[in-house]
Design an enzyme around this catalytic site. Structure first.
Site, PDB file in Angstrom:
ATOM      1  N   CYS A   1     -30.386 -20.444-120.072  1.00 17.58           N
ATOM      2  CA  CYS A   1     -30.209 -20.887-121.455  1.00 17.58           C
ATOM      3  C   CYS A   1     -31.511 -20.864-122.250  1.00 17.58           C
ATOM      4  O   CYS A   1     -31.511 -20.534-123.436  1.00 17.58           O
ATOM      5  CB  CYS A   1     -29.560 -22.266-121.511  1.00 17.58           C
ATOM      6  SG  CYS A   1     -30.421 -23.560-120.567  1.00 17.58           S
TER       7      CYS A   1
ATOM      8  N   HIS B   1     -30.462 -28.381-120.477  1.00 17.73           N
ATOM      9  CA  HIS B   1     -29.699 -27.382-121.218  1.00 17.73           C
ATOM     10  C   HIS B   1     -30.443 -27.124-122.523  1.00 17.73           C
ATOM     11  O   HIS B   1     -31.129 -28.018-123.030  1.00 17.73           O
ATOM     12  CB  HIS B   1     -28.276 -27.869-121.479  1.00 17.73           C
ATOM     13  CG  HIS B   1     -27.369 -26.804-122.024  1.00 17.73           C
ATOM     14  ND1 HIS B   1     -27.257 -25.554-121.460  1.00 17.73           N
ATOM     15  CD2 HIS B   1     -26.542 -26.804-123.104  1.00 17.73           C
ATOM     16  CE1 HIS B   1     -26.390 -24.833-122.159  1.00 17.73           C
ATOM     17  NE2 HIS B   1     -25.945 -25.573-123.160  1.00 17.73           N
TER      18      HIS B   1
ATOM     19  N   ASP C   1     -24.667 -22.958-129.161  1.00 19.38           N
ATOM     20  CA  ASP C   1     -24.691 -23.125-127.706  1.00 19.38           C
ATOM     21  C   ASP C   1     -23.911 -21.973-127.077  1.00 19.38           C
ATOM     22  O   ASP C   1     -22.715 -21.837-127.298  1.00 19.38           O
ATOM     23  CB  ASP C   1     -24.064 -24.467-127.336  1.00 19.38           C
ATOM     24  CG  ASP C   1     -24.083 -24.771-125.844  1.00 19.38           C
ATOM     25  OD1 ASP C   1     -24.474 -23.901-125.043  1.00 19.38           O
ATOM     26  OD2 ASP C   1     -23.698 -25.902-125.480  1.00 19.38           O
TER      27      ASP C   1
END
Length: 187
Positions: free
Chosen positions: A18, A66, A80
């Protein structure tokens, strides 16, 4: 680029990386006045709902960290790559649908949010991907694109839940007080 034109499939993405996905997304000139948001906790992991890695959107997945992007448009939106929600979701909806009430969590599982201006992130971030390797090999296969940065990895400066890390560390309530109209713990 208007946020309505941001489509997940139009951007570099690799599962389990990520921080690199968001770094590549931040290369877009129209997104350089946004914030990179590292979601971390004081413990080893925190729960999130509505994540593709979960068996079902209502079953939380526990991330060690994250990374998402906070768009500073008129309506603050979260981008996201791993959410089951829309790729760009307004911050109120994203927080309400992604996080459990703090009263249900132990202190070490409560999410914290490290804000880093995207221009600063693009300039500073460096990763040799060593955090994704174990003595037996890769925890997840690495992306095919080149490593990011020319120096030793500095990921730990972004994911440590301490005030003296890179960027500004905020609580759930502080994030919403600053960027949304919701401003409280999820129900």
């Amino acid at each position: 680029m208007p946020t309505s034109q941001l489509k997940r499939q139009n951007h570099a993405y690799h599962a389990a990386f990520c921080e690199e996905n968001i770094w590549h997304l931040c290369q877009q000139p129209s997104l350089q006045n946004s914030y990179v948001v590292f979601i971390v906790s004081k413990g080893e992991a925190f729960p999130m709902l509505n994540q593709h890695a979960s068996e079902h959107p209502s079953i939380p997945i526990f991330w060690d960290y994250h990374v998402v992007l906070l768009l500073m448009s008129e309506r603050k939106q979260i981008v996201d790559f791993d959410t089951c929600l829309e790729f760009t979701t307004d911050i109120d909806t994203y927080f309400k649908e992604s996080f459990l009430a703090e009263s249900l969590l132990i202190d070490e599982e409560i999410p914290l949010f490290r804000l880093v201006p995207s221009k600063k992130y693009v300039a500073l971030f460096s990763s040799d991907r060593s955090h994704m390797q174990s003595p037996t090999g890769w925890l997840a296969p690495p992306p095919k694109w080149p490593l990011i940065g020319n120096s030793a990895t500095n990921l730990s400066g972004f994911i440590e839940a301490r005030e003296n890390g890179l960027g500004e560390l905020l609580s759930y309530d502080e994030m919403l007080a600053r960027f949304s109209s919701l401003g409280s713990d999820p129900q």
